[in-house]
Scaffold this motif. Structure first.
Motif, PDB file in Angstrom:
ATOM      1  N   ASP A   1       0.875  -1.196  -0.014  1.00 33.75           N
ATOM      2  CA  ASP A   1       0.225   0.096   0.113  1.00 33.75           C
ATOM      3  C   ASP A   1       0.751   1.374  -0.176  1.00 33.75           C
ATOM      4  OD1 ASP A   1      -1.985   1.698   0.366  1.00 33.75           O
ATOM      5  OD2 ASP A   1      -3.158   0.843   1.835  1.00 33.75           O
TER       6      ASP A   1
ATOM      7  N   ARG B   1       0.097   4.546  -0.781  1.00 38.43           N
ATOM      8  CA  ARG B   1      -0.593   5.554   0.053  1.00 38.43           C
ATOM      9  C   ARG B   1      -0.412   5.645   1.425  1.00 38.43           C
ATOM     10  NH1 ARG B   1      -5.226   5.986  -4.200  1.00 38.43           N
ATOM     11  NH2 ARG B   1      -3.604   6.798  -6.116  1.00 38.43           N
TER      12      ARG B   1
ATOM     13  N   GLU C   1       4.129   6.011  -7.139  1.00 37.34           N
ATOM     14  CA  GLU C   1       2.953   6.101  -7.852  1.00 37.34           C
ATOM     15  C   GLU C   1       2.811   6.589  -9.485  1.00 37.34           C
ATOM     16  OE1 GLU C   1      -0.314   8.275  -6.092  1.00 37.34           O
ATOM     17  OE2 GLU C   1       0.027   7.554  -4.045  1.00 37.34           O
TER      18      GLU C   1
ATOM     19  N   ASN D   1       0.483   0.879 -14.302  1.00 36.78           N
ATOM     20  CA  ASN D   1      -0.980   0.063 -14.331  1.00 36.78           C
ATOM     21  C   ASN D   1      -0.816  -0.731 -13.517  1.00 36.78           C
ATOM     22  OD1 ASN D   1       0.689  -1.288 -15.673  1.00 36.78           O
ATOM     23  ND2 ASN D   1      -0.476  -1.730 -17.463  1.00 36.78           N
TER      24      ASN D   1
ATOM     25  N   THR E   1      -3.337  -0.167  -8.121  1.00 32.96           N
ATOM     26  CA  THR E   1      -4.764   0.099  -8.228  1.00 32.96           C
ATOM     27  C   THR E   1      -5.257   1.495  -7.750  1.00 32.96           C
ATOM     28  OG1 THR E   1      -5.076  -0.719  -5.851  1.00 32.96           O
ATOM     29  CG2 THR E   1      -4.868  -2.343  -7.170  1.00 32.96           C
ATOM     30  N   LEU E   2      -6.624   1.517  -7.927  1.00 34.70           N
ATOM     31  CA  LEU E   2      -7.053   2.848  -7.651  1.00 34.70           C
ATOM     32  C   LEU E   2      -7.007   3.293  -6.027  1.00 34.70           C
ATOM     33  CD1 LEU E   2     -10.337   2.626  -9.911  1.00 34.70           C
ATOM     34  CD2 LEU E   2      -8.361   3.884 -10.403  1.00 34.70           C
ATOM     35  N   ASP E   3      -6.982   2.572  -5.417  1.00 37.32           N
ATOM     36  CA  ASP E   3      -6.716   2.563  -3.756  1.00 37.32           C
ATOM     37  C   ASP E   3      -5.352   2.815  -3.362  1.00 37.32           C
ATOM     38  OD1 ASP E   3      -9.453   1.745  -3.700  1.00 37.32           O
ATOM     39  OD2 ASP E   3      -9.070  -0.159  -3.359  1.00 37.32           O
ATOM     40  N   GLY E   4      -4.398   2.957  -4.533  1.00 37.75           N
ATOM     41  CA  GLY E   4      -2.906   3.154  -4.021  1.00 37.75           C
ATOM     42  C   GLY E   4      -2.265   1.843  -3.741  1.00 37.75           C
TER      43      GLY E   4
END
Length: 140
Positions: A42, A44, A58, A63, A66-69
């Motif tokens: 993770d 973020r 990031e 790609n 994920t959208l959640d970082g």
């Protein structure tokens, strides 16, 4: 602690590792044994990364983020779980190491007089070669 650089170290608890079946050829072993590794980190929420490194990571992840970082890396090159796990951790460390180095700002430069002259001379030579290839009409 997993040492990345002099000022960045990751706590192994920040990394989530799961084992999955590897794709591709490999005979019967590939259908029975989950040797591939899927590493999740993770980006973020990690307290180990400074903000500037986090932002560059990031961007570098592309790609794989994920959208959640969450950064997802899959390693399936080796036949054993442990070697694939170590490969995934090494790849994560290399990616963070790359993000830790701030890119140098590009200083705009101008071509030198010599390079301009060489370019124009090459253009002239090329033009001459092409003009000699032209088919001359009988009217000329």
């Amino acid at each position: 602690m997993i040492r990345i650089t002099g000022r960045i170290s990751l706590d192994p608890r920040e990394i989530e590792v799961s084992f999955i079946r590897a794709s591709g050829p490999g005979g019967q072993n590939v259908n029975k044994v989950a040797t591939a590794v899927q590493l999740r980190f993770d980006v973020r929420q990690s307290p180990s990364l400074p903000d500037d490194v986090r932002a560059r990571l990031e961007k570098l992840a592309g790609n794989r983020l994920t959208l959640d970082g969450v950064l997802i890396l899959t390693a399936q090159q080796h036949r054993s779980q442990e070697r694939n796990r170590q490969d995934a951790i090494d790849r994560l460390a290399a990616l963070i190491r790359q993000a830790a180095v701030a890119p140098k700002a590009r200083r705009p430069t101008r071509p030198t007089l010599g390079s301009k002259k060489r370019r124009l001379e090459a253009k002239g030579q090329r033009s001459t070669v092409k003009s000699l290839r032209r088919v001359r009409s009988s009217d000329d």
